[in-house]
Each structure stands twice: as C-alpha cells, then as structure tokens.
Design a protein around this motif. Structure first.
Motif, PDB file in Angstrom:
ATOM      1  N   ASN A 183       3.420 -12.159   6.882  1.00  0.00           N
ATOM      2  CA  ASN A 183       3.646 -11.454   8.139  1.00  0.00           C
ATOM      3  C   ASN A 183       2.799 -12.142   9.204  1.00  0.00           C
ATOM      4  OD1 ASN A 183       3.823  -9.657  10.245  1.00  0.00           O
ATOM      5  ND2 ASN A 183       2.725  -7.991   9.215  1.00  0.00           N
ATOM      6  N   HIS A 185       5.463  -0.999   9.530  1.00  0.00           N
ATOM      7  CA  HIS A 185       4.099  -1.535   9.417  1.00  0.00           C
ATOM      8  C   HIS A 185       3.126  -0.573  10.120  1.00  0.00           C
ATOM      9  CE1 HIS A 185       0.606  -4.088   9.803  1.00  0.00           C
ATOM     10  NE2 HIS A 185       1.106  -4.796   8.804  1.00  0.00           N
ATOM     11  N   GLU A 226       0.764  -1.092  12.021  1.00  0.00           N
ATOM     12  CA  GLU A 226       0.534  -1.416  13.434  1.00  0.00           C
ATOM     13  C   GLU A 226       1.666  -0.854  14.292  1.00  0.00           C
ATOM     14  OE1 GLU A 226      -0.028  -5.588  12.747  1.00  0.00           O
ATOM     15  OE2 GLU A 226      -1.879  -5.113  11.681  1.00  0.00           O
ATOM     16  N   GLU A 246       0.125  -0.835   1.966  1.00  0.00           N
ATOM     17  CA  GLU A 246      -0.955  -1.472   2.723  1.00  0.00           C
ATOM     18  C   GLU A 246      -1.936  -0.412   3.222  1.00  0.00           C
ATOM     19  OE1 GLU A 246       0.591  -5.510   4.351  1.00  0.00           O
ATOM     20  OE2 GLU A 246       1.028  -3.961   5.822  1.00  0.00           O
ATOM     21  N   GLY A 271      -6.616  -6.746   7.774  1.00  0.00           N
ATOM     22  CA  GLY A 271      -7.293  -7.593   8.760  1.00  0.00           C
ATOM     23  C   GLY A 271      -8.787  -7.334   8.839  1.00  0.00           C
ATOM     24  N   GLY A 313      -3.131  -6.217   2.556  1.00  0.00           N
ATOM     25  CA  GLY A 313      -4.432  -5.842   3.123  1.00  0.00           C
ATOM     26  C   GLY A 313      -5.470  -6.852   2.669  1.00  0.00           C
ATOM     27  N   LEU A 367       2.087  -8.703   0.565  1.00  0.00           N
ATOM     28  CA  LEU A 367       2.449  -8.904   1.968  1.00  0.00           C
ATOM     29  C   LEU A 367       1.165  -9.392   2.646  1.00  0.00           C
ATOM     30  CD1 LEU A 367       4.411  -8.729   4.351  1.00  0.00           C
ATOM     31  CD2 LEU A 367       3.885  -6.307   4.557  1.00  0.00           C
ATOM     32  N   VAL A 368       1.260 -10.596   3.207  1.00  0.00           N
ATOM     33  CA  VAL A 368       0.067 -11.322   3.622  1.00  0.00           C
ATOM     34  C   VAL A 368       0.058 -11.515   5.133  1.00  0.00           C
ATOM     35  CG1 VAL A 368      -1.244 -13.444   3.242  1.00  0.00           C
ATOM     36  CG2 VAL A 368       0.335 -12.628   1.459  1.00  0.00           C
ATOM     37  N   GLY A 388      -3.183 -12.469   7.732  1.00  0.00           N
ATOM     38  CA  GLY A 388      -4.035 -13.589   8.127  1.00  0.00           C
ATOM     39  C   GLY A 388      -3.838 -14.862   7.311  1.00  0.00           C
TER      40      GLY A 388
HETATM   41  P1  PGA Z   1      -3.896  -8.984   6.444  1.00  0.00           P
HETATM   42  O1  PGA Z   1      -2.578  -8.222   6.966  1.00  0.00           O
HETATM   43  O2  PGA Z   1      -3.470  -9.784   5.232  1.00  0.00           O
HETATM   44  O3  PGA Z   1      -4.328  -9.860   7.577  1.00  0.00           O
HETATM   45  O4  PGA Z   1      -4.889  -7.932   6.091  1.00  0.00           O
HETATM   46  C1  PGA Z   1      -1.631  -7.693   6.070  1.00  0.00           C
HETATM   47  C2  PGA Z   1      -0.536  -6.984   6.849  1.00  0.00           C
HETATM   48  O5  PGA Z   1      -0.848  -6.249   7.800  1.00  0.00           O
HETATM   49  O6  PGA Z   1       0.656  -7.121   6.543  1.00  0.00           O
END
Ligand code: PGA
Length: 254
Positions: free
Chosen positions: A9, A98, A100, A170, A176, A215, A235-236, A238
C-alpha cells in the motif's frame, strides 16, 4: 490451501514518474517470479495507469490494486473513481476500509460494505481492512470490536470464490509506528475473524478467504506472522516503498 499474498500500500506516496520507477525496480527484483505468492501493488490513483503499463511491458509478476473506489457506476461524484474505471486500466484488486480512510475521511462500515459489493460485481478483489485503536486494545475489547467490523463489512455479500475476497487485519496502533503486534496478537484476531467468516459464510468459504496482517510489517518480521495458522500474508505500507525491501518480503515467504 490458501495462497499467500503480499500487498503493498503506497498510500499518498510516489508521483506518477516516481511510481513508474518504483514499479520497474520491483519488476526487476522479482523477475525470477514470486513462486506461490500473490503479489499486489496499490499505488495512488494517478499512478495506476503508469504502473499498469510497466506490468504489461515487463510481464511483471504482480497485480495492480487501487487504494479506494466509489460504489456508483458513473455520474456526478466529483473526485471519485468508479469500479469500471479501475478494471479498464487493468486494476484487479482494491483496498477498502483502510483505517486512514475510516479515520480521516469518515468511511463507515456501511460504505465499505457497498464498496465491496460494487467491486465484486466488477470482478475486482477487495482487500477489506479492519482493526482496532490503541484505546480499544487497552480496554481488552479488540476481538469483539473487529468481529463487529467484519460482520458489518460483509453483510449481504455473496462470496462464490473465496480466493477473490481478502481481509487485512491492521491494528491501528501498529500502523506506521514501528510498533508491531506480536505474531500471537495477530493470530488471536485473525483466528476470530475466520471463525466469524465461518458463521457468516460457512466453514469452506471461510477456509478459502485470505487474511493478511498489516502494521509495520517488514522483511525482518513478516515470516513470523505467516507461520500463524490464520495469517495468510501481509499488507505493507512503509516497506513497500522500496523495491528491494518489498521484494525481500516476498522472497522470505515464497
Ligand atoms: P505500515 O502500513 O506497514 O507502514 O505500518 C500498513 C498499512 O497501513 O497498510
């Protein structure tokens, strides 16, 4: 047997030209193939077409996903993207719900449910996210909270092919932040998600649905999560922004 999935992502990172470079880099890193692992990259909307072209030109072994969609077919919905627009440029997957989007843009379980239905009607695989806040986790209510999200997000869905509906767990406090859940934390909730899916869709369907952990997943910790019975991938965020680290995650679990 569920096929593992590693999905990247990109969030609101990478301009169109940067996205093309990153996708080319990833195609190179993965040119020997991804074995039994399904790999998906989810760039920002304006990058989708460019990444789609890279996938085609390089015969890259990864699929294209969007980060959001609207459930209507077309019309006066300024700023939104319809499912048919995604399929037209080669997107086969789409992240929905998501944290966010739930947190900053007010997306509700009802919206997420409509988005899942619209995507599936167009043959796009939803990657439907769920997960609790730190407050909920500290109150010890995380399993109940996520189970309610799953029930609401999947209400009235028809899942004919369970390999074409994906869930991502997540925990918000681990996104993040560099703070990962432990593999046991992930299994506790992913196991409860599968149990809920079995109640809603029957055991056979539940056994075919991939559940990803997300996460602060990175090359160093991804294998530990995937050892767990109900964790089928990651789900990745950063770590998907560098071709080598994202490819390393694929290679570790191949
Ligand atoms: P992260 O984000 O790997 O940067 O923690 C994961 C995501 O929000 O999909």
């Amino acid at each position: 047997m569920r096929k593992r999935m590693i999905a990247g992502n990109w969030k609101m990172n990478e301009t169109y030209s940067e996205g093309v470079v990153l996708a080319r880099g990833l195609a190179k890193e993965l040119e020997a193939g991804t074995g039994d692992v399904d790999v998906v990259v989810c760039p920002p909307a304006v990058d989708l077409k460019g990444v789609s072209e890279v996938i085609e030109q390089e015969s890259a072994p990864f699929a294209l996903g969007a980060q959001n969609v609207y459930w209507e077919e077309k019309g006066a919905f300024t700023g939104e993207t319809a499912p048919g627009m995604l399929t037209n440029i080669g997107a086969t997957h789409c992240i929905i719900g998501h944290s966010e989007r739930r947190g900053y843009f007010g997306e509700t379980d009802e919206d997420i449910n409509k988005k899942a239905k619209a995507l599936m009607a167009h043959g796009i695989v939803p990657i439907s996210c769920c997960g609790e806040s730190l407050e909920v986790r500290e109150a010890g209510m995380h399993v109940e909270f996520v189970v309610e999200q799953i029930k609401a997000d999947t209400a009235g869905l028809t899942i004919d092919d369970p390999s074409r509906y994906v869930i991502a767990y997540e925990p918000i406090w681990a996104i993040g932040t560099g703070k990962t859940a432990t593999a046991d934390d992930a299994q506790e909730v992913c196991g409860a998600i599968r149990k809920t899916l079995a109640e809603v869709f029957g055991q056979e369907t539940a056994d075919g649905i991939r559940i990803l952990y997300g996460g602060s997943a990175k090359p160093e910790n991804v294998a530990g999560f995937l050892e767990k019975e109900d964790v089928d991938g990651a789900l990745v965020g950063g770590a998907s922004l560098k071709a080598d680290s994202f490819a390393a995650m694929v290679k570790v679990v191949m």
